[in-house]
Design a protein around this motif. Structure first.
Motif, PDB file in Angstrom:
ATOM      1  N   GLU A 170       0.822  -1.203   0.000  1.00 11.14           N
ATOM      2  CA  GLU A 170       0.000   0.000   0.000  1.00 11.14           C
ATOM      3  C   GLU A 170       0.861   1.259   0.000  1.00 11.14           C
ATOM      4  N   GLU A 392     -17.715 -10.522   3.875  1.00 16.02           N
ATOM      5  CA  GLU A 392     -17.037 -11.357   2.889  1.00 16.02           C
ATOM      6  C   GLU A 392     -18.083 -12.281   2.275  1.00 16.02           C
ATOM      7  N   PHE A 455     -13.084 -10.749  -6.377  1.00 17.52           N
ATOM      8  CA  PHE A 455     -12.265 -10.035  -5.394  1.00 17.52           C
ATOM      9  C   PHE A 455     -10.881  -9.714  -5.949  1.00 17.52           C
ATOM     10  N   PRO A 457      -7.659  -7.302  -4.521  1.00 17.20           N
ATOM     11  CA  PRO A 457      -7.291  -6.545  -3.322  1.00 17.20           C
ATOM     12  C   PRO A 457      -7.159  -5.046  -3.557  1.00 17.20           C
ATOM     13  N   HIS A 460     -10.872  -3.597  -4.264  1.00 18.60           N
ATOM     14  CA  HIS A 460     -11.731  -3.710  -3.091  1.00 18.60           C
ATOM     15  C   HIS A 460     -11.248  -2.828  -1.944  1.00 18.60           C
ATOM     16  N   HIS A 461      -9.949  -2.764  -1.745  1.00 21.23           N
ATOM     17  CA  HIS A 461      -9.502  -1.945  -0.609  1.00 21.23           C
ATOM     18  C   HIS A 461      -9.693  -0.455  -0.897  1.00 21.23           C
ATOM     19  N   TYR A 478     -13.031  -7.235  10.546  1.00 24.10           N
ATOM     20  CA  TYR A 478     -12.877  -8.082   9.373  1.00 24.10           C
ATOM     21  C   TYR A 478     -12.675  -9.524   9.846  1.00 24.10           C
ATOM     22  N   GLN A 483      -8.768 -13.707   2.619  1.00 23.85           N
ATOM     23  CA  GLN A 483      -9.188 -12.440   2.018  1.00 23.85           C
ATOM     24  C   GLN A 483      -9.142 -11.294   3.026  1.00 23.85           C
ATOM     25  N   LEU A 487      -7.051  -7.788   2.912  1.00 20.72           N
ATOM     26  CA  LEU A 487      -7.798  -6.552   2.728  1.00 20.72           C
ATOM     27  C   LEU A 487      -7.604  -5.589   3.898  1.00 20.72           C
ATOM     28  N   VAL A 491      -6.467  -1.557   3.806  1.00 13.78           N
ATOM     29  CA  VAL A 491      -7.451  -0.524   4.119  1.00 13.78           C
ATOM     30  C   VAL A 491      -6.973   0.329   5.291  1.00 13.78           C
TER      31      VAL A 491
END
Length: 718
Positions: A170, A392, A455, A457, A460-461, A478, A483, A487, A491
């Motif tokens: 990230e 999920e 999905f 990553p 979705h994030h 979460y 997954q 994730l 996030v």
């Protein structure tokens, strides 16, 4: 030709943990008190990188150290140089140690951030030194800057969080492929096989560079005599914090802090060795008949439900402090205030303080008293907003762990007098809102887009983070599935919030002396389950945690409940999708993991024929003898050996179960497997290894090969 930056970590030998291994004041591990080794998954990642280099290098290069460079990077104390020489003696060309006292005491954010900045420095100064002198064209520079992989073990044994690689991705803005077990070089690119919930998937990164986390690679590298000599004579490059200029380092840059570290609750498992199959047969029958279907939860009692200070009988009631010491101190103070006939914190003057200190001076000092009095004045929670669950789902079905989290979220939200929200991202997912509302949610935040159908990553994030930063819930939960564990860290890093992984306990508590009311205390196992840690979030607008499936309890659905659907729009483009999905293999077949008896086989069953024969024999006999359905299960290793379909996989990366009786055949007892069976009433193990870890986590066991014991057990049962 790709280069490879391999992240390795020196970790404590968890088999050598003693009571003096932790600092009692900070709750952090004092690494100097334990022998250290290379993190096993990082050693596998190193071998995995070497395989990638060999597979992708032109045949003309020949030598294993030809082709791209392998650079090993570690962050740790000076003695971490040992693991870097380990890397040099096997395949690494260059090694770098990021070491500085300022980096100590870091959580995952303050670990990922400096490592990411160090990677930037490696790319600029080592992989592309010509770029500083202007020798490369813009196109060549762009190509060289992108042609590398960051490879690391899925997680480290001392943390078990799996957060750092995703957070590095990230920070660097890279795609992340997690839980990888294999790689093949096809059509001038790598295709990776990775674990997903309920199966496996083959993917390729749409662009490089990329971060790869290795879940398993069973072909270790060994040091040669010449390699060891070369490693001992090669320089270890050392960088300090000032060399990388990271933005989050050490304790100050961390988003979480450890409240306390304590031994795990006393196991309720009997751990009793049985000498023969006849005795084991009797125990199987008796255990099943006496079971009430209520497995012990690691010996931990349910804590009383939290009540906000302004709803308690008295604002002096501070029974919900985060530690027993704080609770006791407040009890003593409240008793003295009662004796002085003081009913409000504002009534306490200097003379009263002197009287209190004189009476209880051995319990707390003047500064502590001042802080405690200020704490009495607090009644408003430190965080605001709803309690959220990130849903999920797959093929229109909500993952059971989501409902478990909703049950706990409902309890937390009721204590905090707020609402439960569920955020669900995908395509055509609004139809699942009704079921989520019935399970305890008040608001469903729906994010729909065709690009979210499968999905990814990165995509979705992006949308989950956008929803969080729009509504700012005070808690976000979460599931600790493959997954969720990928994730959540992406996030949390994107929105600048702390995250605690794999929690087994979530409780609302106060830290009144520090000015915190109604904060989330997150309890999780650490160091391979050898200790428990209670952690809190700091310097964040939301408190985030992943929780292990099977630990929280789903509340009975209420079809009469009503909730609100909120459609949240986020703009997505094709560039937001980071992975090309080549193939997905999910377990098939009708599997009933709600059966009262489950028999699982592991790698120790040796072959598919053995698995089929012995399983059929034992399951059929137990079905007749106990007059109940018996389901087949398997460890991850057995599934990957092809013994049975992946739908039968039990464990953290398979399905978490809680039958009355669980029989493990030839299963060693890796922590990921035992997490998935923790809620079982009675665990029975058969293994030929007298030191198998599963023997310390089961109720009854017998040492012997499954080929010998199972037929004897079947005969005894009949």
């Amino acid at each position: 030709m790709s280069n490879y930056i391999v992240l390795v970590k020196q970790v404590p030998d968890v088999s050598q943990i003693t009571d003096n291994a932790f600092d009692p004041e900070t709750g952090t591990l004092v690494r100097a008190r334990l022998p250290s080794v290379i993190n096993e998954l990082d050693a596998q990642a190193l071998a995995f990188a070497n395989k990638m280099r060999q597979d992708s290098a032109p045949a003309a290069f020949g030598e294993s150290r030809s082709g791209g460079k392998i650079i090993a990077l570690s962050m740790g104390p000076p003695m971490a140089e040992e693991v870097l020489r380990f890397c040099l003696s096997r395949c690494a060309d260059i090694v770098i140690l990021l070491t500085d006292r300022a980096l100590g005491g870091a959580d995952t954010v303050a670990t990922a951030n400096p490592l990411a900045f160090a990677i930037r420095k490696i790319v600029k100064e080592i992989l592309n030194p010509q770029s500083r002198k202007g020798y490369l064209t813009a196109d060549a520079l762009r190509q060289n800057n992108s042609d590398y992989y960051v490879i690391t073990g899925m997680q480290s044994v001392d943390g078990d969080t799996a957060q750092v690689p995703a957070q590095i991705a990230e920070e660097l803005g890279l795609p992340c492929i997690a839980y990888v077990t294999d790689a093949e070089f096809r059509n001038n690119r790598f295709e990776f096989t990775r674990i997903i919930s309920g199966g496996s998937q083959t993917v390729a990164a749409k662009k490089l560079p990329a971060v790869i986390t290795v879940a398993k690679y069973e072909y270790p590298l060994f040091a040669t005599f010449s390699g060891t000599r070369w490693a001992n004579g090669t320089q270890v490059i050392r960088w300090a914090a000032s060399d990388i200029n990271a933005t989050h380092i050490g304790v100050a840059g961390s988003k979480t802090s450890v409240i306390r570290v304590f031994p795990p609750g006393k196991s309720t498992r009997k751990r009793r060795q049985i000498s023969n199959a006849e005795s084991l047969a009797k125990i199987l029958v008796e255990s099943f008949k006496s079971s009430n279907g209520q497995a012990a939860k690691n010996g931990q009692a349910q804590a009383p439900r939290y009540v906000l200070p302004n709803k308690r009988a008295s604002l002096f009631d501070r029974n919900f402090e985060g530690t027993k010491k704080e609770q006791k101190d407040y009890e003593i103070l409240a008793e003295k205030l009662k004796e002085l006939d003081i009913t409000k914190a504002g009534q306490i003057d200097s003379a009263d303080k002197e009287k209190i200190l004189k009476a209880v001076g051995e319990h707390f000092h003047k500064k502590a008293l001042e802080d405690m009095i200020e704490g009495f004045k607090l009644a408003k929670p430190s965080f605001e907003g709803e309690v959220w669950v990130v849903a999920e789902h797959s093929d229109g079905i909500v993952h059971p762990a989501t409902f478990e989290l909703e049950g706990r979220a409902r309890e937390l939200a009721d204590s905090l007098e707020t609402k439960v929200g569920v955020v669900i991202a995908g395509f055509n997912v609004e139809s699942m809102a009704e079921e989520l509302i019935a399970a305890g949610a008040d608001n469903i935040y729906v994010i729909e887009d065709k690009l979210l159908e499968v999905f990814d990553p990165t995509a979705h994030h992006k949308v989950i983070a956008d929803a969080i930063s729009t509504y700012w819930p005070q808690i976000v939960l979460y599931a600790a599935t493959p997954q969720g564990r990928m994730l959540a860290p992406m996030v949390s890093y994107r929105v600048g919030c702390g995250l605690t992984a794999d929690c087994t306990g979530l409780d609302i508590r106060d830290s009144s002396r520090k000015g915190d009311i109604g904060i989330l205390l997150q309890t999780r196992p650490a160091l391979g389950g050898n200790v428990m840690a209670t952690i809190r979030t700091k310097n964040s607008k939301s408190q985030m945690a992943t929780a292990r499936p099977g630990v929280m309890k789903r509340i009975p659905p209420d079809p009469s409940r009503r909730g609100k659907i909120i459609r949240h729009k986020v703009r997505l483009a094709e560039e937001d999708v980071s992975l090309e999905i080549i193939k997905t293999e999910l377990g098939t077949g009708d599997v009933n993991f709600n059966a009262e008896v489950i028999v699982s086989g592991g790698k120790g069953m040796q072959s598919r024929d053995n698995y089929e024969c012995l399983m059929s024999m034992l399951c059929s006999t137990l079905n007749t003898k106990l007059n109940t359905q018996v389901e087949r299960g398997a460890s991850r290793a057995a599934v990957e050996q092809g013994f049975i379909e992946r739908a039968h996989q039990v464990g953290q990366t398979g399905t978490s179960i809680g039958p009355k009786l669980y029989v493990a055949l030839g299963i060693s007892g890796a922590i990921q497997h035992m997490i998935g069976v923790a809620n079982t009433d009675t665990i029975v193990a058969i293994n030929s290894d007298p030191n198998a870890p599963i023997f310390k986590q089961c109720d009854y066991y017998i040492v012997g090969t499954v080929e010998d014991i199972v037929p004897e057990l079947v005969q005894a049962l009949e």
